[in-house]
Write a protein that holds these residues in place. Sequence first.
Motif, PDB file in Angstrom:
ATOM      1  N   ILE A 147     -10.428   9.184   1.906  1.00 16.88           N
ATOM      2  CA  ILE A 147     -10.630   7.731   2.022  1.00 16.88           C
ATOM      3  C   ILE A 147     -12.048   7.323   1.642  1.00 16.88           C
ATOM      4  N   TYR A 186       1.174   4.261  -2.773  1.00 12.06           N
ATOM      5  CA  TYR A 186       0.810   5.617  -2.352  1.00 12.06           C
ATOM      6  C   TYR A 186       1.942   6.618  -2.566  1.00 12.06           C
ATOM      7  N   LEU A 202      -1.963   4.737   4.994  1.00 12.92           N
ATOM      8  CA  LEU A 202      -2.269   6.072   4.482  1.00 12.92           C
ATOM      9  C   LEU A 202      -2.454   7.070   5.621  1.00 12.92           C
ATOM     10  N   THR A 212       0.830  -1.208   0.000  1.00 13.84           N
ATOM     11  CA  THR A 212       0.000   0.000   0.000  1.00 13.84           C
ATOM     12  C   THR A 212       0.864   1.258   0.000  1.00 13.84           C
ATOM     13  N   THR A 221      -6.566  13.557   4.114  1.00  8.88           N
ATOM     14  CA  THR A 221      -6.440  12.113   3.903  1.00  8.88           C
ATOM     15  C   THR A 221      -7.688  11.392   4.401  1.00  8.88           C
ATOM     16  N   VAL A 270      -6.405   1.042   5.349  1.00  9.68           N
ATOM     17  CA  VAL A 270      -6.072   2.473   5.236  1.00  9.68           C
ATOM     18  C   VAL A 270      -5.057   2.918   6.276  1.00  9.68           C
ATOM     19  N   LEU A 278      -6.410   4.512  -3.440  1.00 10.69           N
ATOM     20  CA  LEU A 278      -7.573   3.705  -3.092  1.00 10.69           C
ATOM     21  C   LEU A 278      -8.516   3.541  -4.278  1.00 10.69           C
ATOM     22  N   THR A 326      -4.192   9.915  -2.023  1.00 12.27           N
ATOM     23  CA  THR A 326      -5.146   8.996  -1.381  1.00 12.27           C
ATOM     24  C   THR A 326      -6.246   8.594  -2.353  1.00 12.27           C
TER      25      THR A 326
END
Length: 319
Positions: free
Chosen positions: A311, A12, A103, A8, A307, A100, A77, A73
Amino acid sequence: MKILERYTLRAYLGPLAWCLGIFVGMYLVLDLLGHLDEILRNRVPMAALANYYLTMVPLVFVQVAPFACLMATLYTLGNFNRHQELMAMRASGVGPFGIVRPLLWMGLLASALVLVLNEAIVPEAALVTDSFKADRLERPTDPSKSAKPGSAHPKKPHRVLKTIQHLAAYGLGHTLLYARTFDPVDKTMEGIVILQHGPNLRLQRKISAERAVWTGSGWRFLDGTILQFDSQGRAVGRPVRFEAKIIQAGDRPELLAKAESQAIFMNTRDLYRYIERLEAAGGATIRKMKVDLYAKPAAAFACLVLTLIGIPLAIQPIR
């Protein structure tokens, strides 16, 4: 760190770096184009210009970092959602917070970085860039060069540095200084009123002057009056007139010049101390500076807040 968290983060960090680079680069390019005429006219050296834009980078970074976090973000995602990777993570037993969490940690880290920059680097960088603009980009042109051929009188240079109207500053010794106009270039003030208070913040002396000139070590006030007050705040005697008098009141011109926008030139600690000195003035005099004080930490945590906002927007179901 788990394999899924590393995956992840890799997904990112790439978009985050791209967004930061594009946003900072666009800002610098637009600033360069906006000042291109001044750069060519004043023949600014390339070394000084490069140093100016390198110094500007942290100033721009703290402004664009929250939006870069939001865009990164949304992309990360959204890309996971588009390729059904979020569904695969949930099917393998990973909860929403586990997905998440990397992040959120990056948003918190970005907020901490912005906070450190705002406290340690941004105030000094703002001073350097502001001085460069005043000395190199916004300085008046040579009047001899601006005169038309055959004209008897050359044109006066265009004055870019504006006179500050209604300057109010609170200094050491509980002294409140007000000037109707303040010229940061000529280092003069007009329409001055000085209120000197005692330790109990009771008014002790009021000084009014038509004009003041900076001598290099202090302010020389011209055509004014001095009125004394007793411990009850009542005027004692009549105002005493003077033609010229050096009075230790008011900061240096370069400090007074920042009175309208000095929050950016100070970190939170310095701004808090300045507001403490200004507290006796009360009312609207310090209201804006208190807003600037609270805005410094709030702006830093914008990275984490955006952030969190990004999400739920990025994981909307695809129909």
